[in-house]
Structures are given as C-alpha cells and as structure tokens.
Scaffold this motif. Structure first.
Motif, PDB file in Angstrom:
ATOM      1  N   MET A  67      42.193  34.570  34.490  1.00  0.00           N
ATOM      2  CA  MET A  67      43.316  33.798  33.966  1.00  0.00           C
ATOM      3  C   MET A  67      43.634  34.175  32.523  1.00  0.00           C
ATOM      4  O   MET A  67      44.803  34.280  32.141  1.00  0.00           O
ATOM      5  CB  MET A  67      43.015  32.308  34.090  1.00  0.00           C
ATOM      6  CG  MET A  67      43.036  31.821  35.520  1.00  0.00           C
ATOM      7  SD  MET A  67      42.557  30.107  35.710  1.00  0.00           S
ATOM      8  CE  MET A  67      42.904  29.863  37.470  1.00  0.00           C
ATOM      9  N   ALA A  68      42.594  34.386  31.721  1.00  0.00           N
ATOM     10  CA  ALA A  68      42.817  34.775  30.330  1.00  0.00           C
ATOM     11  C   ALA A  68      43.424  36.173  30.247  1.00  0.00           C
ATOM     12  O   ALA A  68      44.363  36.412  29.470  1.00  0.00           O
ATOM     13  CB  ALA A  68      41.500  34.709  29.553  1.00  0.00           C
ATOM     14  N   VAL A  69      42.916  37.103  31.058  1.00  0.00           N
ATOM     15  CA  VAL A  69      43.420  38.477  31.034  1.00  0.00           C
ATOM     16  C   VAL A  69      44.838  38.542  31.598  1.00  0.00           C
ATOM     17  O   VAL A  69      45.692  39.274  31.087  1.00  0.00           O
ATOM     18  CB  VAL A  69      42.477  39.402  31.830  1.00  0.00           C
ATOM     19  CG1 VAL A  69      43.081  40.790  31.990  1.00  0.00           C
ATOM     20  CG2 VAL A  69      41.134  39.495  31.127  1.00  0.00           C
ATOM     21  N   PHE A  70      45.115  37.764  32.639  1.00  0.00           N
ATOM     22  CA  PHE A  70      46.451  37.752  33.235  1.00  0.00           C
ATOM     23  C   PHE A  70      47.486  37.236  32.233  1.00  0.00           C
ATOM     24  O   PHE A  70      48.580  37.795  32.122  1.00  0.00           O
ATOM     25  CB  PHE A  70      46.453  36.862  34.478  1.00  0.00           C
ATOM     26  CG  PHE A  70      47.779  36.801  35.190  1.00  0.00           C
ATOM     27  CD1 PHE A  70      48.138  37.787  36.099  1.00  0.00           C
ATOM     28  CD2 PHE A  70      48.662  35.761  34.966  1.00  0.00           C
ATOM     29  CE1 PHE A  70      49.359  37.743  36.756  1.00  0.00           C
ATOM     30  CE2 PHE A  70      49.884  35.701  35.620  1.00  0.00           C
ATOM     31  CZ  PHE A  70      50.227  36.696  36.515  1.00  0.00           C
ATOM     32  N   GLY A  71      47.149  36.182  31.510  1.00  0.00           N
ATOM     33  CA  GLY A  71      48.097  35.630  30.542  1.00  0.00           C
ATOM     34  C   GLY A  71      48.197  36.431  29.263  1.00  0.00           C
ATOM     35  O   GLY A  71      49.259  36.513  28.648  1.00  0.00           O
ATOM     36  N   GLY A  72      47.092  37.029  28.850  1.00  0.00           N
ATOM     37  CA  GLY A  72      47.083  37.811  27.618  1.00  0.00           C
ATOM     38  C   GLY A  72      45.913  37.441  26.740  1.00  0.00           C
ATOM     39  O   GLY A  72      45.995  36.441  26.007  1.00  0.00           O
ATOM     40  N   PRO A  73      44.804  38.203  26.778  1.00  0.00           N
ATOM     41  CA  PRO A  73      43.655  37.904  25.928  1.00  0.00           C
ATOM     42  C   PRO A  73      43.976  38.167  24.464  1.00  0.00           C
ATOM     43  O   PRO A  73      44.776  39.049  24.142  1.00  0.00           O
ATOM     44  CB  PRO A  73      42.571  38.863  26.449  1.00  0.00           C
ATOM     45  CG  PRO A  73      43.350  40.007  27.033  1.00  0.00           C
ATOM     46  CD  PRO A  73      44.592  39.405  27.605  1.00  0.00           C
TER      47      PRO A  73
END
Length: 315
Positions: free
Chosen positions: A238-244
């Motif tokens: 979820m973090a990587v999909f949204g933008g870390p």
C-alpha cells in the motif's frame, strides 16, 4: 501548503469524521480496517520510505501493541488506555534493543532479518502463560464501532502529521540523507545509527497503537493472527503503490487497494486474489515510485512516463 489545499484537507477530514452518522455499519467497519491499514502503511513509510530501509518486521510491533492491550485488560484488569501505553512501551523497547544490531544490515540482508522478527515473536508469545500461550486471549467486548472508527481516524491523522513534520525537520532531512547515500550522510555529520533506530521506534509506536485498537475491536488475540507476516506485506504494498517517501501516498494507496480488494472479494471471490495480485504487479512495473510520482510527472511526460518505466525494467 496553500490555503486551498488546507481547506480541502480539512473538508475531507470532516467528511471522514462524520461518516458514522451517515454511513452503514458495514461501511464503518470497512473504514476501521482501512484506516488501521493506512496507519500501518504510514508507520512503514517512516522507516521504509524516508530512511530507505525496507522493513518486513513492522507486524511484530503490531502484535506487541495488540498483546500489550490484551495482557493489560485481561490479566491485569487495567483500562484500554493503559493497555495502549503498555503496548507502545513494549514496541519501543523491542525497536531499540533489536534495531541497533539489525539496522547495521543493509539491503536484502536487512529485509531477511526483519522478516524473521514476527515469526520469532509469535514463537515466544506462544510459550508465555501471561499471553495465553497458543490459546490466546479474549478481551472484554465493546460493541461501539463508531468509537473505534474515530480512534482509528485520529491515529491516522497523528501519523500523517508526524510524516509531514519529517518533511520539514532536521530529523527527517537526516533520514532522507541516509536513504539517498548513507556513507555521504555519515561524512555530513549525521548520526546514522541513532537516526535509524529512532525511525524504527517511531514506526513501531504507530504500528503498536494500530494493533492495540484492532485487538480491542475484534476482542480476540492469538499469536498467529497478531504476528501475521501477510499484514506486513499489505502495508508495504500500500505504501509503495501510493508513493513511498511522501506524506499522502501511503494513505491514497491504502484507500484504493482496500476498496479494490473489498470489491473483488465481494464480486468475484474465486479469483479476487489473482486480480489483486495482477494489479500490484502492473502498478509496480508501470509506476514503481507510486501514484504520487505519477501525479508529479505525468503532466510533463504523458504516456512516456510508463514507457520509460517499462524500459527501465527491461520488459
């Protein structure tokens, strides 16, 4: 941040806060789960997105927070707030004691080491009588979904404000320096060990609070569910999909993927996992830096943005 963006953020926050008044019970329950996942994604964002250390062990903090609440309420008859504080204490002590040696590792060595943390904690708790061993603990029921929803929303706001503070603080700049070039950060005078351990502990605080709220909400704890490694995979995705390494990226990723997962589970249950996995693979290939990066660069590059990412991955 402009005044228009601040007003928009406040309007969204008010709408979310009032959701229990106009939403169904099912929507409120979905909201609790989604908000807690967003908190976990934001917690991972601190150590994984800003410090650049891809931790697979944050579910250990989640489990410690859950068991902190369980032990305090069931075994010691303490209030919920005391249980949350105890869970946070356990998570911080664990992060400091384990963070010092583990954070000396880098790359896949660090990822593998943290992957074992949750499994080790599950094995330990399974043999602790105070924690109910393999049987688990049954917490006193509290049928008040709106309360748990507001607690989850408040925790997400606190986590997001903390991440926003990182983007403007000396501590946050130090973490970004470690992510970009740790050796260079050392030369610049950054105490990298202290910064990494503090980031690990801060991520642990939010993960533990989320675990404590969830434990009291579902009223049951056992080692397997409290230290579930798949939970850590979800927060990372979820973090990587949204933008870390962004303020709102993990929240956007959590909302979109949670809604997509819920829809697929209800509409096409037999192949929901396959569709969900396919979405993740396509997203990682086409936009490896998340939706936040797409929003920044798509206007300038258009479809070339996705083509460049495909070429970069040699597909």
């Amino acid at each position: 941040m402009t005044a228009a963006r601040i007003l928009l953020a406040l309007a969204v926050l008010v709408a979310l806060a009032l959701l229990p008044l106009y939403g169904s019970d099912t929507l409120v329950q979905f909201g609790i789960s989604t908000l807690l996942l967003a908190v976990l994604a934001q917690g991972w964002n601190i150590i994984g997105g800003y410090a650049g250390y891809p931790s697979f062990g944050n579910s250990a903090f989640y489990g410690l927070g859950a068991y902190g609440v369980g032990i305090a309420m069931v075994q010691w008859q303490l209030p919920f707030a005391a249980g949350l504080a105890f869970g946070v204490l356990l998570a911080v002590v664990f992060a400091i004691c384990l963070g010092v040696p583990v954070l000396r590792l880098k790359g896949h060595y660090f990822a593998i080491a943290t992957l074992a943390l949750a499994q080790v904690m599950a094995a330990i708790v399974s043999n602790v009588e105070l924690a109910g061993q393999n049987i688990g603990l049954v917490l006193p029921p509290l049928n008040d979904d709106p309360l748990f929803y507001e607690l989850s929303l408040g925790l997400l706001v606190a986590a997001t404000l903390t991440v926003w503070w990182l983007t403007r603080s000396r501590f946050g700049f130090g973490l970004i320096a470690i992510r970009e070039n740790e050796e260079g950060a050392v030369v610049m005078g950054v105490d990298t060990t202290r910064y990494k351990v503090l980031a690990f502990a801060l991520a642990g605080v939010f993960s533990a609070l989320a675990g404590g709220i969830h434990a009291y909400w579902i009223t049951f704890l056992d080692p397997e569910s409290a230290f579930d490694i798949t939970l850590n995979v979800k927060m990372i995705i979820m973090a990587v999909f949204g933008g870390p390494g962004t303020v709102l990226g993990p929240i956007v990723g959590s909302l979109i993927l949670s809604a997509l997962s819920e829809f697929l589970s209800s509409e096409v249950t037999s192949i929901a996992g396959l569709f969900f996995g396919a979405v993740i693979v396509v997203a990682v290939v086409l936009m490896p830096r998340g939706l936040a990066d797409v929003a920044r660069r798509y206007r300038r590059t258009g479809w070339r943005y996705f083509i460049e990412n495909i070429r970069m991955h040699r597909l």
